[in-house]
Design a protein around this motif. Structure first.
Motif, PDB file in Angstrom:
ATOM      1  N   ILE A 375       0.841  -1.051   0.056  1.00 51.30           N
ATOM      2  CA  ILE A 375       0.124  -0.048   0.040  1.00 51.30           C
ATOM      3  C   ILE A 375       0.799   1.310  -0.035  1.00 51.30           C
ATOM      4  N   ALA A 404      -6.955   2.650   8.214  1.00 52.79           N
ATOM      5  CA  ALA A 404      -7.061   2.635   6.629  1.00 52.79           C
ATOM      6  C   ALA A 404      -6.058   1.667   6.211  1.00 52.79           C
ATOM      7  N   THR A 408      -7.631  -1.358   3.260  1.00 54.29           N
ATOM      8  CA  THR A 408      -7.282  -0.801   1.955  1.00 54.29           C
ATOM      9  C   THR A 408      -6.550  -2.340   1.359  1.00 54.29           C
ATOM     10  N   ILE A 414      -3.252   5.446   0.321  1.00 58.61           N
ATOM     11  CA  ILE A 414      -3.851   6.249   1.638  1.00 58.61           C
ATOM     12  C   ILE A 414      -2.961   7.779   1.459  1.00 58.61           C
ATOM     13  N   ASP A 431      -8.503   6.906   1.948  1.00 64.40           N
ATOM     14  CA  ASP A 431      -8.141   5.471   1.313  1.00 64.40           C
ATOM     15  C   ASP A 431      -8.908   5.204   0.333  1.00 64.40           C
ATOM     16  N   GLY A 489     -14.060   3.991  -0.797  1.00 64.38           N
ATOM     17  CA  GLY A 489     -13.052   4.274  -0.070  1.00 64.38           C
ATOM     18  C   GLY A 489     -13.652   4.957   1.111  1.00 64.38           C
TER      19      GLY A 489
END
Length: 502
Positions: A375, A404, A408, A414, A431, A489
């Motif tokens: 991520i 987050a 995610t 993010i 996110d 999100g």
């Protein structure tokens, strides 16, 4: 918390008191204003009857009930209620009512039946002198109010009425009034009276004075076309203004007294609950503090045993002990933080925090953890300086970033951003993960609330993170909120006050 509740109870009591006083005061005002209007209308009608008699004009039937001489009736009413009126006194009242010659007076037990030359018949109570009925020639019997007379204090109503004899064009034919007229003839009222027979309205003159106006059409060909009578309402409005001022003053004093009484009562009512809450928060704080040392010892012992263990089953068991001890340690720390927030014992070391440098340093620390999960964490343009406790601000941001990261998927992004919001700065963590269903959004800041119970329990989270973040933000005099859309999100934002630089 309890101080806020006490203020709410006090405000409720004060508002309830104001509402009750307003209802009582409003009812009093309406009653007095209605009484003034009724007494003024009756005085205008009575004066109109006298003007009709003076002009020897036919009296409209609707004015029959006001065709009474107040002084005669009051004298008859107050002389001796146990004495029967004489024939002469009854005749005087009948003459005052109709102004016609007496044809016959007959006593029938408790009332006089008087016949007049114009064909009218009047029934008068033989003891009180009150008019029972008036029967006009060729018309039905007209009922009379039980007490047509007024108190002597209101004789001034008649004296303050002015009379305007008018022709059809609204010109004043002559001025029978001893004082100067407050207004010319009112043409709209005259037109309505000529069209409908009569008109009653309240008008306002060019000088701002309000006048109650009664206009009647006359049918005699050799006299005025109409009579317009009016009374200035200035004295009544002054009384009503004084009444309003008195009611407002009494309402304010009553609200203050009840407010103090409400504050005292709310304190007494909330004291047991407050004491119980204090005991509970102290217990949680003490228990959390006392549990930290055993958990530290358990973890240290498990680490030592894990280093010397060779059996795979033992190593797996010790790893579970380490994992659970870490989870319990975080839970104890969270409970300790919440108990301090609830009791107001959490001390904030507020100072100006430059967000560009602060968030850059935080981004550097959390980026590695995010990269392990595939991520990306990025910083939007960051500006501003806030007044906050750096450690607590970092704790709030780590809670939001941790949430987050958990929601995610790999390959997601993010974003940490800031934006000005008046005298505050809004920080946000966004996110592009799976999002949160709408039914969960209103509960996310509740303690121990988890969207996915099984998932959160397995990753070591008890559902206290957002509750702690909310408490820390509010302790900084800020606000926090969350926006999310399923499969699009989530964005969590919070505000902090701007640091004032000299």
């Amino acid at each position: 918390m309890f101080r806020g509740l006490r203020w709410q109870f006090t405000l409720f009591y004060a508002c309830a008191a104001v509402a009750i006083i307003a209802l009582i005061g409003g009812g009093t005002y309406v009653s007095v204003a209605g009484y003034f209007e009724r007494i003024t209308d009756l005085a205008l009608q009575h004066k109109m009857v006298h003007e009709f008699h003076a002009l020897n004009a036919p009296l409209p039937p609707e004015l029959a009930h006001t065709d009474v001489d107040w002084s005669l009736l009051r004298s008859a009413n107050t002389t001796n209620r146990n004495r029967r009126l004489s024939v002469e006194e009854a005749a005087q009242i009948a003459l005052a009512v109709r102004g016609s010659e007496i044809k016959e007076v007959k006593l029938d037990d408790s009332y006089y039946e008087i016949k007049l030359r114009d064909g009218s018949e009047i029934e008068i109570d033989a003891y009180s002198g009150k008019i029972i009925e008036i029967k006009l020639k060729g018309e039905a019997v007209t009922s009379i109010p039980s007490s047509p007379a007024l108190p002597s204090a209101y004789d001034a109503e008649l004296a303050s009425i002015f009379v305007l004899p008018l022709d059809e064009q609204g010109r004043i034919l002559f001025n029978p009034n001893p004082a100067a007229l407050p207004m010319p003839a009112h043409q709209a009222a005259l037109a309505a009276a000529l069209r409908n027979g009569s008109d009653l309205r309240t008008i306002e003159t060019s000088t701002g004075q309000r006048i109650r106006l009664l206009t009647y059409r006359l049918t005699r060909p050799d006299g005025p076309a109409a009579l317009q009578l009016g009374r200035l309402l200035t004295d009544q409005e002054q009384v009503l203004r004084q009444l309003v001022s008195g009611l407002i003053g009494l309402g304010f004093i009553g609200a203050v007294i009840i407010g103090f009484a409400g504050w005292w009562l709310a304190g007494r009512a909330l004291r047991p609950a407050e004491e119980a809450w204090v005991r509970q928060t102290r217990f949680i704080a003490s228990a959390s503090h006392e549990l930290r040392a055993p958990f530290t010892l358990i973890r240290a012992s498990a680490e030592v045993a894990l280093r010397h263990a060779s059996d795979p089953d033992q190593r797996e068991l010790l790893s579970d002990v380490l994992s659970e001890s870490d989870h319990m340690r975080r839970l104890v720390d969270d409970l300790l933080t919440l108990s301090r927030l609830d009791s107001g014992a959490l001390v904030l070391q507020r100072q100006p925090v430059s967000l560009p440098s602060f968030l850059t340093d935080l981004h550097r620390q959390v980026r590695r953890l995010a990269e392990e999960k595939g991520i990306a964490i990025q910083l939007a343009p960051i500006t501003g300086t806030v007044l906050a406790d750096p450690d607590r601000l970092r704790q709030v941001l780590l809670i939001l970033i941790d949430n987050a990261l958990r929601y995610t998927p790999s390959g997601g992004v993010i974003t940490i951003a800031t934006e000005p919001a008046g005298k505050q700065i809004r920080l946000s963590v966004s996110d592009n993960g799976c999002g949160i269903a709408p039914e969960h959004l209103s509960h996310l800041f509740e303690r121990f609330y988890r969207v996915d119970v099984a998932r959160n329990r397995s990753d070591g989270h008890a559902g206290l993170g957002l509750a702690i973040a909310k408490g820390l933000v509010e302790a900084h005099s800020g606000a926090i909120g969350i926006e999310s859309e399923a499969n699009r999100g989530t964005r969590v934002w919070f505000t902090l006050p701007v640091a004032v630089t000299g």
